[in-house]
Design a protein around this motif. Sequence first.
Motif, PDB file in Angstrom:
ATOM      1  N   SER A  87     -11.930 -89.536  23.960  1.00  0.00           N
ATOM      2  CA  SER A  87     -10.504 -89.474  23.672  1.00  0.00           C
ATOM      3  C   SER A  87      -9.766 -89.419  24.998  1.00  0.00           C
ATOM      4  O   SER A  87     -10.348 -89.180  26.052  1.00  0.00           O
ATOM      5  CB  SER A  87     -10.157 -88.272  22.792  1.00  0.00           C
ATOM      6  OG  SER A  87     -10.486 -87.060  23.441  1.00  0.00           O
ATOM      7  N   GLN A  88      -8.469 -89.629  24.894  1.00  0.00           N
ATOM      8  CA  GLN A  88      -7.644 -89.686  26.096  1.00  0.00           C
ATOM      9  C   GLN A  88      -6.312 -89.035  25.779  1.00  0.00           C
ATOM     10  O   GLN A  88      -5.709 -89.319  24.737  1.00  0.00           O
ATOM     11  CB  GLN A  88      -7.446 -91.149  26.480  1.00  0.00           C
ATOM     12  CG  GLN A  88      -6.746 -91.387  27.761  1.00  0.00           C
ATOM     13  CD  GLN A  88      -6.786 -92.865  28.147  1.00  0.00           C
ATOM     14  OE1 GLN A  88      -7.260 -93.725  27.400  1.00  0.00           O
ATOM     15  NE2 GLN A  88      -6.284 -93.171  29.323  1.00  0.00           N
ATOM     16  N   ASP A  89      -5.857 -88.134  26.649  1.00  0.00           N
ATOM     17  CA  ASP A  89      -4.536 -87.541  26.472  1.00  0.00           C
ATOM     18  C   ASP A  89      -3.480 -88.620  26.637  1.00  0.00           C
ATOM     19  O   ASP A  89      -3.679 -89.593  27.376  1.00  0.00           O
ATOM     20  CB  ASP A  89      -4.298 -86.430  27.493  1.00  0.00           C
ATOM     21  CG  ASP A  89      -5.171 -85.209  27.245  1.00  0.00           C
ATOM     22  OD1 ASP A  89      -5.679 -85.047  26.115  1.00  0.00           O
ATOM     23  OD2 ASP A  89      -5.339 -84.411  28.187  1.00  0.00           O
ATOM     24  N   ASP A  90      -2.370 -88.448  25.974  1.00  0.00           N
ATOM     25  CA  ASP A  90      -1.320 -89.461  26.086  1.00  0.00           C
ATOM     26  C   ASP A  90      -0.641 -89.440  27.457  1.00  0.00           C
ATOM     27  O   ASP A  90      -0.061 -90.427  27.879  1.00  0.00           O
ATOM     28  CB  ASP A  90      -0.294 -89.334  24.951  1.00  0.00           C
ATOM     29  CG  ASP A  90       0.408 -87.996  24.919  1.00  0.00           C
ATOM     30  OD1 ASP A  90      -0.097 -87.025  25.494  1.00  0.00           O
ATOM     31  OD2 ASP A  90       1.481 -87.936  24.295  1.00  0.00           O
ATOM     32  N   VAL A  91      -0.733 -88.323  28.193  1.00  0.00           N
ATOM     33  CA  VAL A  91      -0.197 -88.216  29.548  1.00  0.00           C
ATOM     34  C   VAL A  91      -1.242 -87.499  30.400  1.00  0.00           C
ATOM     35  O   VAL A  91      -1.786 -86.480  29.986  1.00  0.00           O
ATOM     36  CB  VAL A  91       1.127 -87.409  29.567  1.00  0.00           C
ATOM     37  CG1 VAL A  91       1.660 -87.291  30.982  1.00  0.00           C
ATOM     38  CG2 VAL A  91       2.161 -88.048  28.660  1.00  0.00           C
ATOM     39  N   ASP A  92      -1.538 -88.024  31.575  1.00  0.00           N
ATOM     40  CA  ASP A  92      -2.502 -87.390  32.477  1.00  0.00           C
ATOM     41  C   ASP A  92      -1.758 -86.370  33.340  1.00  0.00           C
ATOM     42  O   ASP A  92      -1.180 -86.708  34.359  1.00  0.00           O
ATOM     43  CB  ASP A  92      -3.178 -88.451  33.360  1.00  0.00           C
ATOM     44  CG  ASP A  92      -4.164 -87.840  34.353  1.00  0.00           C
ATOM     45  OD1 ASP A  92      -4.383 -86.615  34.326  1.00  0.00           O
ATOM     46  OD2 ASP A  92      -4.711 -88.599  35.168  1.00  0.00           O
ATOM     47  N   LEU A  93      -1.791 -85.112  32.905  1.00  0.00           N
ATOM     48  CA  LEU A  93      -1.129 -84.049  33.651  1.00  0.00           C
ATOM     49  C   LEU A  93      -2.099 -83.171  34.423  1.00  0.00           C
ATOM     50  O   LEU A  93      -1.696 -82.487  35.348  1.00  0.00           O
ATOM     51  CB  LEU A  93      -0.311 -83.162  32.699  1.00  0.00           C
ATOM     52  CG  LEU A  93       0.846 -83.850  31.974  1.00  0.00           C
ATOM     53  CD1 LEU A  93       1.492 -82.886  30.993  1.00  0.00           C
ATOM     54  CD2 LEU A  93       1.860 -84.390  32.957  1.00  0.00           C
ATOM     55  N   ASP A  94      -3.368 -83.182  34.027  1.00  0.00           N
ATOM     56  CA  ASP A  94      -4.296 -82.249  34.656  1.00  0.00           C
ATOM     57  C   ASP A  94      -5.548 -82.902  35.238  1.00  0.00           C
ATOM     58  O   ASP A  94      -6.565 -82.262  35.402  1.00  0.00           O
ATOM     59  CB  ASP A  94      -4.662 -81.130  33.690  1.00  0.00           C
ATOM     60  CG  ASP A  94      -5.376 -81.601  32.443  1.00  0.00           C
ATOM     61  OD1 ASP A  94      -5.560 -82.820  32.287  1.00  0.00           O
ATOM     62  OD2 ASP A  94      -5.763 -80.752  31.634  1.00  0.00           O
ATOM     63  N   GLY A  95      -5.482 -84.184  35.563  1.00  0.00           N
ATOM     64  CA  GLY A  95      -6.585 -84.836  36.248  1.00  0.00           C
ATOM     65  C   GLY A  95      -7.726 -85.260  35.352  1.00  0.00           C
ATOM     66  O   GLY A  95      -8.816 -85.523  35.843  1.00  0.00           O
ATOM     67  N   VAL A  96      -7.506 -85.342  34.056  1.00  0.00           N
ATOM     68  CA  VAL A  96      -8.552 -85.752  33.126  1.00  0.00           C
ATOM     69  C   VAL A  96      -8.190 -87.115  32.552  1.00  0.00           C
ATOM     70  O   VAL A  96      -7.142 -87.266  31.928  1.00  0.00           O
ATOM     71  CB  VAL A  96      -8.729 -84.717  31.988  1.00  0.00           C
ATOM     72  CG1 VAL A  96      -9.690 -85.231  30.934  1.00  0.00           C
ATOM     73  CG2 VAL A  96      -9.193 -83.381  32.552  1.00  0.00           C
ATOM     74  N   ASP A  97      -9.047 -88.097  32.775  1.00  0.00           N
ATOM     75  CA  ASP A  97      -8.831 -89.427  32.217  1.00  0.00           C
ATOM     76  C   ASP A  97      -9.411 -89.537  30.820  1.00  0.00           C
ATOM     77  O   ASP A  97      -8.805 -90.137  29.937  1.00  0.00           O
ATOM     78  CB  ASP A  97      -9.455 -90.511  33.105  1.00  0.00           C
ATOM     79  CG  ASP A  97      -8.703 -90.698  34.405  1.00  0.00           C
ATOM     80  OD1 ASP A  97      -7.464 -90.603  34.389  1.00  0.00           O
ATOM     81  OD2 ASP A  97      -9.366 -90.935  35.429  1.00  0.00           O
ATOM     82  N   LEU A  98     -10.618 -88.991  30.634  1.00  0.00           N
ATOM     83  CA  LEU A  98     -11.299 -89.088  29.344  1.00  0.00           C
ATOM     84  C   LEU A  98     -11.966 -87.772  29.000  1.00  0.00           C
ATOM     85  O   LEU A  98     -12.504 -87.083  29.872  1.00  0.00           O
ATOM     86  CB  LEU A  98     -12.382 -90.177  29.374  1.00  0.00           C
ATOM     87  CG  LEU A  98     -11.939 -91.617  29.595  1.00  0.00           C
ATOM     88  CD1 LEU A  98     -13.153 -92.509  29.810  1.00  0.00           C
ATOM     89  CD2 LEU A  98     -11.116 -92.110  28.422  1.00  0.00           C
ATOM     90  N   CYS A  99     -11.950 -87.443  27.726  1.00  0.00           N
ATOM     91  CA  CYS A  99     -12.743 -86.359  27.164  1.00  0.00           C
ATOM     92  C   CYS A  99     -13.880 -87.044  26.425  1.00  0.00           C
ATOM     93  O   CYS A  99     -13.645 -87.961  25.639  1.00  0.00           O
ATOM     94  CB  CYS A  99     -11.896 -85.531  26.212  1.00  0.00           C
ATOM     95  SG  CYS A  99     -12.878 -84.530  25.081  1.00  0.00           S
ATOM     96  N   ILE A 100     -15.106 -86.611  26.687  1.00  0.00           N
ATOM     97  CA  ILE A 100     -16.268 -87.211  26.043  1.00  0.00           C
ATOM     98  C   ILE A 100     -17.016 -86.094  25.316  1.00  0.00           C
ATOM     99  O   ILE A 100     -17.325 -85.060  25.918  1.00  0.00           O
ATOM    100  CB  ILE A 100     -17.174 -87.905  27.072  1.00  0.00           C
ATOM    101  CG1 ILE A 100     -16.370 -88.998  27.796  1.00  0.00           C
ATOM    102  CG2 ILE A 100     -18.409 -88.486  26.403  1.00  0.00           C
ATOM    103  CD1 ILE A 100     -17.075 -89.640  28.945  1.00  0.00           C
ATOM    104  N   LYS A 101     -17.271 -86.303  24.019  1.00  0.00           N
ATOM    105  CA  LYS A 101     -17.934 -85.241  23.266  1.00  0.00           C
ATOM    106  C   LYS A 101     -18.941 -85.793  22.274  1.00  0.00           C
ATOM    107  O   LYS A 101     -18.875 -86.941  21.848  1.00  0.00           O
ATOM    108  CB  LYS A 101     -16.914 -84.358  22.559  1.00  0.00           C
ATOM    109  CG  LYS A 101     -16.212 -84.995  21.397  1.00  0.00           C
ATOM    110  CD  LYS A 101     -15.249 -83.995  20.771  1.00  0.00           C
ATOM    111  CE  LYS A 101     -14.532 -84.595  19.586  1.00  0.00           C
ATOM    112  NZ  LYS A 101     -13.648 -83.642  18.948  1.00  0.00           N
TER     113      LYS A 101
END
Length: 170
Positions: free
Chosen positions: A28-42
């Motif tokens: 998944s991907q946050d709609d805005v990159d505010l904290d240095g995370v491009d992708l969450c992988i789970k």
Amino acid sequence: MLDARNHQGKFGADYIRVLASAAGLNWSQDDVDLDGVDLCIKLPGRTPRGFSPRIDVQVKTVSTLQARHGLINFDGLNQRQFNKLAGADFTVPRYLFVVHVPRSAAHYADLNTSGLLLRHIGYYVSLSNLDTVASPDSGRRVRVKIPMSNILTATSLLELVIEQTPLPAG
């Protein structure tokens, strides 16, 4: 059409998405990159390490690798970006993924009778053992050394997600 910089970055993120899909992982991907995370992988569902273990990743790309003595010298993070990955105080483990891509977008992918080939290769590193930079400056770079043995594959990505999640207490 995307400009060359954005095209390269998008390909790098898509490369990681393909590996996640091949490993049976959700991304998944946050709609805005505010904290240095491009992708969450789970990994969806219940596992011995808890429900839906995950990692957060920052994806960077390079068309030229600076390798020496089995390490990739990556200079693509400024101090503020580095601080969003460094240290051990994250609830979810964070990784830097660096995808080595061809210089020409025409060579990013190739199709032949045996299948689709994505070029070139991705690497990973955790910065959790490194201290953050005091008074970070976005104009200054931090060199990160990535072991060349830390190759991203569907299997290694799955292992990162599963193994980095702490075992439940008890």
